[in-house]
Design a protein around this motif. Structure first.
Motif, PDB file in Angstrom:
ATOM      1  N   ALA A 216       0.836  -1.204   0.000  1.00  0.00           N
ATOM      2  CA  ALA A 216       0.000   0.000   0.000  1.00  0.00           C
ATOM      3  C   ALA A 216       0.869   1.252   0.000  1.00  0.00           C
ATOM      4  O   ALA A 216       0.607   2.215  -0.737  1.00  0.00           O
ATOM      5  CB  ALA A 216      -0.931  -0.008   1.206  1.00  0.00           C
TER       6      ALA A 216
ATOM      7  N   VAL B 186      -6.016   1.464  -2.504  1.00  0.00           N
ATOM      8  CA  VAL B 186      -5.427   2.109  -1.328  1.00  0.00           C
ATOM      9  C   VAL B 186      -6.534   2.640  -0.421  1.00  0.00           C
ATOM     10  O   VAL B 186      -6.471   2.506   0.808  1.00  0.00           O
ATOM     11  CB  VAL B 186      -4.466   3.242  -1.740  1.00  0.00           C
ATOM     12  CG1 VAL B 186      -3.966   3.997  -0.514  1.00  0.00           C
ATOM     13  CG2 VAL B 186      -3.282   2.680  -2.533  1.00  0.00           C
TER      14      VAL B 186
ATOM     15  N   THR C  70      -0.314   7.859   3.486  1.00  0.00           N
ATOM     16  CA  THR C  70      -0.145   6.405   3.436  1.00  0.00           C
ATOM     17  C   THR C  70       1.286   6.039   3.084  1.00  0.00           C
ATOM     18  O   THR C  70       1.902   5.169   3.713  1.00  0.00           O
ATOM     19  CB  THR C  70      -1.113   5.785   2.412  1.00  0.00           C
ATOM     20  OG1 THR C  70      -2.459   6.108   2.778  1.00  0.00           O
ATOM     21  CG2 THR C  70      -0.963   4.276   2.350  1.00  0.00           C
TER      22      THR C  70
ATOM     23  N   TYR D 258      -7.930  -0.196   1.514  1.00  0.00           N
ATOM     24  CA  TYR D 258      -6.960  -0.648   2.509  1.00  0.00           C
ATOM     25  C   TYR D 258      -6.945   0.260   3.736  1.00  0.00           C
ATOM     26  O   TYR D 258      -6.893  -0.213   4.873  1.00  0.00           O
ATOM     27  CB  TYR D 258      -5.567  -0.702   1.869  1.00  0.00           C
ATOM     28  CG  TYR D 258      -4.447  -0.863   2.877  1.00  0.00           C
ATOM     29  CD1 TYR D 258      -4.165  -2.100   3.455  1.00  0.00           C
ATOM     30  CD2 TYR D 258      -3.685   0.241   3.268  1.00  0.00           C
ATOM     31  CE1 TYR D 258      -3.142  -2.236   4.391  1.00  0.00           C
ATOM     32  CE2 TYR D 258      -2.664   0.111   4.201  1.00  0.00           C
ATOM     33  CZ  TYR D 258      -2.401  -1.130   4.761  1.00  0.00           C
ATOM     34  OH  TYR D 258      -1.404  -1.247   5.690  1.00  0.00           O
TER      35      TYR D 258
ATOM     36  N   LEU E 257      -2.918   9.809   0.019  1.00  0.00           N
ATOM     37  CA  LEU E 257      -1.903   8.946  -0.593  1.00  0.00           C
ATOM     38  C   LEU E 257      -0.524   9.256   0.001  1.00  0.00           C
ATOM     39  O   LEU E 257       0.252   8.350   0.320  1.00  0.00           O
ATOM     40  CB  LEU E 257      -1.875   9.146  -2.109  1.00  0.00           C
ATOM     41  CG  LEU E 257      -3.018   8.507  -2.904  1.00  0.00           C
ATOM     42  CD1 LEU E 257      -2.948   8.938  -4.366  1.00  0.00           C
ATOM     43  CD2 LEU E 257      -3.001   6.985  -2.801  1.00  0.00           C
TER      44      LEU E 257
ATOM     45  N   ALA F 124       0.997   3.883  -3.082  1.00  0.00           N
ATOM     46  CA  ALA F 124       0.633   5.268  -2.777  1.00  0.00           C
ATOM     47  C   ALA F 124       1.766   6.219  -3.142  1.00  0.00           C
ATOM     48  O   ALA F 124       1.526   7.367  -3.557  1.00  0.00           O
ATOM     49  CB  ALA F 124       0.281   5.404  -1.304  1.00  0.00           C
TER      50      ALA F 124
END
Length: 477
Positions: A41, A124, A73, A127, A70, A45
């Motif tokens: 992830a 993402v 993350t 997640y 993003l 990202a």
């Protein structure tokens, strides 16, 4: 100085979560994509270019802060990413699963336009919130103070539940009226579990109930309680019923046994998934097992139907659509998944009638694409003399949905509708022609996406809050 975690699209290839093989996923109704690992992830990202004008955000109906979460993350700041994601989206884990990202955020990703492959935004997003639930970061709804005002919401689909969440967080007393036996609307019964497993919806419903939202099931407005009684009972009413009336087919044999509506078919399948007894499924009426299935339509509902038929054990599954692949309204990703699972698409084909009763075949007219229509899409034109019959034991009509006649259904005067039958309401405040009555989601805009319903529900909740705050201010003077 810490190393910049972003702009890795030039060195890191686009990657999706692992997808189960077609043979494996045809055997059950489990979701087909695995979850990203933490490392994966963060890696995916980090491909975001952090562009100055984020087209992904612009083309998201909720205008989610995609580049920001993003970056968080990619930096390992996942709890902050979740909190930012939740700021603009009531159900990000649901949108991450069922939004057509290929047409919205990912389809407009800047690095996609430069040939590097889009950031896998949806995966993402899914997640982030799945992890938040696992880690206990998703806090119960706990208003700082309770208010006396109450709002009644008709319908527990994405629009109604998004509004309920937003109103309840401000201390409003919220009651949701749902005519089905489970809350969730199309998320519960219209979308198959291989796209959205039902425990994902159920945990959000539970969060709302634990936070003080009252959900009244098996309550049909107009029968079990009148619309006027609802208006009298609450300070405001939000109509979030969705659109459930199926568009129909005309032509010889259209009333034959074995020709069924998509929503009936999908609802039966989802109920069976819960372990419910469904007489029409057990009799075979809404069960594709051992049958030659033809689905008519090219949208996401048609994709849900063909993929459900594969899992039920159909001997063959064909999808008829009057335009070509490039002009179909459904997600290209879903079309690819369907093809991998064994669905055959018959492009430029339209039904002209049905043979047999029970149905034994679809009379098919071959089409070609002519001049563009008012929307810019090429219009299908009939090719004379190219008709044939497509064998079928079960035909599923997936032609879209229209609104029910709510004023007539509810015996209500003064509720204005458009010429399409949708409730006439302002697209920012969602105010209808009746004082204190609002509308959101598909019943206002016509059949659309879950993400649009969530946006509408949030906007309607804000407008209702403005109304009750204004009334409270007047009362306090």
């Amino acid at each position: 100085m810490a190393k910049e975690p972003m702009l890795k699209f030039v060195s890191v290839d686009r990657d999706m979560p692992e997808k189960r093989t077609a043979d494996a996923r045809k055997e059950d109704f489990g979701e087909i994509y695995a979850e990203f690992s933490k490392q994966k992830a963060e890696e995916q990202a980090s491909r975001c270019s952090q562009c100055g004008v984020p087209y992904c955000q612009t083309h998201c109906p909720l205008h989610n802060n995609i580049p920001d979460w993003l970056r968080l993350t990619a930096s390992g700041r996942l709890k902050e990413a979740y909190e930012m994601s939740q700021e603009t989206n009531t159900f990000p884990e649901i949108c991450g699963r069922i939004c057509p990202q290929d047409r919205l955020c990912e389809g407009n990703c800047v690095i996609e336009q430069s040939g590097h492959g889009t950031v896998t935004i949806g995966s993402v997003e899914k997640y982030i919130t799945d992890t938040a639930f696992d880690e206990g970061w998703v806090a119960p709804i706990a208003p700082t103070h309770e208010r006396a005002e109450s709002v009644g919401i008709i319908g527990s689909g994405p629009g109604g539940l998004a509004a309920a969440d937003r109103l309840r967080r401000q201390g409003i007393q919220v009651t949701v009226y749902e005519r089905s036996d489970r809350a969730g609307g199309l998320m519960m019964y219209g979308i198959p579990s291989f796209k959205l497993e039902k425990d994902i919806v159920l945990r959000r419903v539970k969060q709302l109930e634990d936070g003080g939202v009252t959900i009244v099931l098996n309550c049909n407005v107009g029968t079990d309680i009148s619309f006027d009684d609802l208006r009298a009972k609450h300070d405001a009413v939000l109509i979030a019923t969705g659109v459930y009336k199926s568009r129909d087919l005309q032509g010889p044999g259209s009333g034959s046994k074995g020709i069924v509506r998509a929503l009936d078919y999908l609802t039966a399948s989802n109920k069976v998934g819960f372990g419910d007894k469904v007489a029409e499924f057990e009799s075979g009426e809404l069960n594709a097992e051992g049958k030659k299935v033809v689905v008519i339509g090219g949208g996401d509902t048609a994709m849900d139907c063909v993929r459900t038929a594969i899992r039920q054990g159909a001997t063959s599954v064909k999808c008829l659509y009057r335009r070509d692949r490039a002009n179909m309204p459904g997600s290209q990703r879903e079309t690819q998944n369907a093809e991998e699972e064994g669905v055959e698409f018959v492009w430029l084909s339209a039904p002209n009638g049905f043979a047999g009763d029970p149905v034994s075949g679809v009379m098919v007219q071959k089409m070609r694409l002519g001049a563009p229509d008012a929307s810019g899409r090429q219009s299908p034109e009939l090719i004379e003399g190219a008709d044939y019959v497509e064998e079928a034991d079960l035909v599923v009509k997936a032609l879209g949905f229209e609104p029910e006649e709510l004023p007539k259904l509810w015996g209500t005067d003064g509720l204005e509708v458009t010429r399409w039958g949708t409730v006439l309401a302002d697209f920012k405040t969602h105010v209808t022609s009746l004082a204190g009555v609002y509308a959101c989601g598909d019943i206002q805009r016509g059949a659309s996406l879950v993400v649009w319903a969530i946006r509408d529900g949030r906007e309607a909740a804000d407008a209702i809050l403005d109304q009750v705050n204004a009334a409270a201010a007047v009362a306090a003077e």
